[in-house]
Design an enzyme around this catalytic site. Structure first.
Site, PDB file in Angstrom:
ATOM      1  N   ARG A   1      25.937  86.379  19.267  1.00 14.87           N
ATOM      2  CA  ARG A   1      26.135  85.072  18.646  1.00 14.87           C
ATOM      3  C   ARG A   1      24.794  84.507  18.170  1.00 14.87           C
ATOM      4  O   ARG A   1      23.765  84.709  18.812  1.00 14.87           O
ATOM      5  CB  ARG A   1      26.830  84.112  19.612  1.00 14.87           C
ATOM      6  CG  ARG A   1      28.247  84.564  19.931  1.00 14.87           C
ATOM      7  CD  ARG A   1      28.964  83.612  20.862  1.00 14.87           C
ATOM      8  NE  ARG A   1      29.194  82.309  20.248  1.00 14.87           N
ATOM      9  CZ  ARG A   1      29.864  81.333  20.852  1.00 14.87           C
ATOM     10  NH1 ARG A   1      30.346  81.512  22.069  1.00 14.87           N
ATOM     11  NH2 ARG A   1      30.056  80.167  20.245  1.00 14.87           N
TER      12      ARG A   1
ATOM     13  N   SER B   1      26.282  70.040  14.393  1.00 11.27           N
ATOM     14  CA  SER B   1      26.440  70.861  15.594  1.00 11.27           C
ATOM     15  C   SER B   1      25.990  70.077  16.818  1.00 11.27           C
ATOM     16  O   SER B   1      24.801  69.779  16.977  1.00 11.27           O
ATOM     17  CB  SER B   1      25.617  72.151  15.480  1.00 11.27           C
ATOM     18  OG  SER B   1      25.567  72.821  16.732  1.00 11.27           O
TER      19      SER B   1
ATOM     20  N   GLN C   1      25.859  71.232  19.736  1.00  8.25           N
ATOM     21  CA  GLN C   1      25.049  72.103  20.587  1.00  8.25           C
ATOM     22  C   GLN C   1      23.583  72.077  20.164  1.00  8.25           C
ATOM     23  O   GLN C   1      22.686  71.991  21.007  1.00  8.25           O
ATOM     24  CB  GLN C   1      25.609  73.529  20.555  1.00  8.25           C
ATOM     25  CG  GLN C   1      26.992  73.641  21.171  1.00  8.25           C
ATOM     26  CD  GLN C   1      27.523  75.056  21.126  1.00  8.25           C
ATOM     27  OE1 GLN C   1      26.768  76.018  21.066  1.00  8.25           O
ATOM     28  NE2 GLN C   1      28.840  75.192  21.151  1.00  8.25           N
TER      29      GLN C   1
ATOM     30  N   ASP D   1      37.268  73.676  17.855  1.00  5.28           N
ATOM     31  CA  ASP D   1      37.679  74.600  18.911  1.00  5.28           C
ATOM     32  C   ASP D   1      39.194  74.681  19.061  1.00  5.28           C
ATOM     33  O   ASP D   1      39.708  75.610  19.699  1.00  5.28           O
ATOM     34  CB  ASP D   1      37.063  74.202  20.250  1.00  5.28           C
ATOM     35  CG  ASP D   1      35.613  74.641  20.365  1.00  5.28           C
ATOM     36  OD1 ASP D   1      35.239  75.625  19.698  1.00  5.28           O
ATOM     37  OD2 ASP D   1      34.858  74.006  21.117  1.00  5.28           O
TER      38      ASP D   1
ATOM     39  N   ARG E   1      37.177  83.982  14.728  1.00  6.64           N
ATOM     40  CA  ARG E   1      38.481  83.452  15.150  1.00  6.64           C
ATOM     41  C   ARG E   1      39.480  83.392  14.001  1.00  6.64           C
ATOM     42  O   ARG E   1      40.686  83.500  14.219  1.00  6.64           O
ATOM     43  CB  ARG E   1      38.311  82.055  15.766  1.00  6.64           C
ATOM     44  CG  ARG E   1      37.594  82.071  17.116  1.00  6.64           C
ATOM     45  CD  ARG E   1      37.518  80.678  17.715  1.00  6.64           C
ATOM     46  NE  ARG E   1      36.737  80.679  18.947  1.00  6.64           N
ATOM     47  CZ  ARG E   1      36.393  79.575  19.604  1.00  6.64           C
ATOM     48  NH1 ARG E   1      36.756  78.400  19.140  1.00  6.64           N
ATOM     49  NH2 ARG E   1      35.686  79.653  20.716  1.00  6.64           N
TER      50      ARG E   1
ATOM     51  N   ARG F   1      40.185  81.276  23.481  1.00  8.40           N
ATOM     52  CA  ARG F   1      41.077  80.323  22.816  1.00  8.40           C
ATOM     53  C   ARG F   1      42.128  81.041  21.961  1.00  8.40           C
ATOM     54  O   ARG F   1      43.253  80.564  21.827  1.00  8.40           O
ATOM     55  CB  ARG F   1      40.258  79.336  21.989  1.00  8.40           C
ATOM     56  CG  ARG F   1      39.251  78.554  22.820  1.00  8.40           C
ATOM     57  CD  ARG F   1      38.624  77.407  22.049  1.00  8.40           C
ATOM     58  NE  ARG F   1      37.441  76.918  22.728  1.00  8.40           N
ATOM     59  CZ  ARG F   1      37.441  76.135  23.790  1.00  8.40           C
ATOM     60  NH1 ARG F   1      38.588  75.762  24.311  1.00  8.40           N
ATOM     61  NH2 ARG F   1      36.310  75.734  24.340  1.00  8.40           N
TER      62      ARG F   1
END
Length: 351
Positions: A40, A85, A87, A233, A264, A305
């Site tokens: 990642r 973001s 994060q 998410d 995803r 998820r």
């Protein structure tokens, strides 16, 4: 100082936030993760931390492991993030606690503000508004008691499960409804879901409510790109809602889904196709035609998820769904299978 590398497993947010926190320490740290986390991207955190004077290095790909050594001292910067973001913002704010001067992060849109709220609860003077957060280094925290609300990302699977099941009613108590996180509720309501926020209150600066949802017919929609950041998410679960809706649902502006622990968008689109749903991935989203879910075998690609979303799809499938590569479900939602079984999902976990 740790005795060895800190293994953060599959937790991307932990690695990025720990990078900011460790950058200001007087000892060396190595941050590692599992195979999925190790591919990642970490450059979006490493580069601005280096601008602050942090002695931090990633591997040649810009991924973990992250090597962090003591620096000569962090300095506050005014950082304009190319993406919204939480994060990245949180990593820089945590580093900013140890920096000289003011650290400011501006973003092209509003991202989650849990860190700002939590720091304020611990006595830190934080300037916070949508698209901007800033603090000055050298402040001292004060101890306080906190109460952690239930996670809306975990609640999302059950919101969708109830919404796609006509005749069902479900009450989810004490869920965090921070306005930067409630996109899943907004999207489901736009699709026709009946959801109420009851008993609204506050836990340590975080808004909380009991969520009541009743199942019924959903309609396909063009999802407002402005809701993407507040539901990023939850989109795997929303893809399932789209598959059970009447008509076509279009998702745009969600390219961030392609750089999670796996792609995803591809995982969900391929899985839906396997289950008989007409779906097409696009560079920044998907087009999903509502239809009749069939049974079949899908691969979650290690994305917890994605795995939990396809579990909820079984509520409307004409035959059993087998989901592979689900070990990482325990990363974000230990006990998911037990809770899902308790509300009526026929689920079995095989090792």
């Amino acid at each position: 100082a740790p005795q060895g590398p800190l293994d953060l497993g599959n937790a991307g947010p932990s690695m990025r936030l720990m990078a900011g926190l460790m950058a200001g320490q007087s000892f060396a740290t190595t941050l590692t993760g599992d195979r999925s986390l190790s591919v990642r991207p970490m450059g979006r955190v490493v580069q601005p931390l280096q601008q602050m004077g942090a002695n931090i290095q990633s591997d040649a790909r810009g991924c973990a492991p992250l090597q962090i050594a003591p620096s000569e001292g962090l300095r506050g910067i005014n950082y304009s993030s190319p993406v919204a973001s939480a994060q990245v913002k949180s990593a820089l704010l945590l580093a900013g606690l140890y920096a000289q001067g003011r650290t400011q992060v501006t973003e092209p849109g509003a991202s989650r503000d849990h860190t700002e709220r939590m720091l304020q609860a611990f006595g830190i003077d934080v300037e916070a508004r949508p698209g901007l957060a800033a603090l000055s280094g050298g402040q001292t925290m004060r101890a306080t008691d906190i109460q952690v609300p239930a996670d809306i990302s975990s609640a999302a699977f059950f919101l969708v499960g109830a919404a796609i099941s006509p005749g069902s009613e479900l009450l989810l108590p004490a869920v965090g409804v921070n306005p930067t996180r409630t996109g899943v509720i907004d999207v489901l309501r736009a699709m026709g879901a009946e959801i109420e926020l009851q008993n609204e209150r506050s836990f340590g600066g975080e808004p909380v409510a009991d969520l009541w949802v009743r199942g019924g017919g959903l309609q396909g929609i063009d999802i407002d790109p402005a809701l993407v950041a507040s539901a990023i998410d939850e989109f795997p679960a929303l893809f399932i809602a789209a598959a059970c809706a009447e008509g076509v649902t279009r998702v745009t502006g969600a390219e961030e889904l392609r750089v999670k622990e796996s792609d995803r968008i591809s995982a969900m689109v391929n899985g839906l196709k396997t289950l008989g749903i007409k779906a097409e991935g696009t560079p920044d989203g998907a087009v999903i035609h509502g239809g009749r879910l069939q049974g079949g075998q899908v691969v979650s690609l290690g994305a917890h998820r994605v795995a939990m979303s396809f579990a909820m799809a079984a509520l409307r499938a004409s035959a059993p769904i087998r989901i592979l590569d689900c070990d990482n479900v325990n990363t974000s939602f230990p006990g998911f299978a037990t809770l899902a079984a308790r509300v009526g999902l026929g689920i079995e976990v095989r090792r």
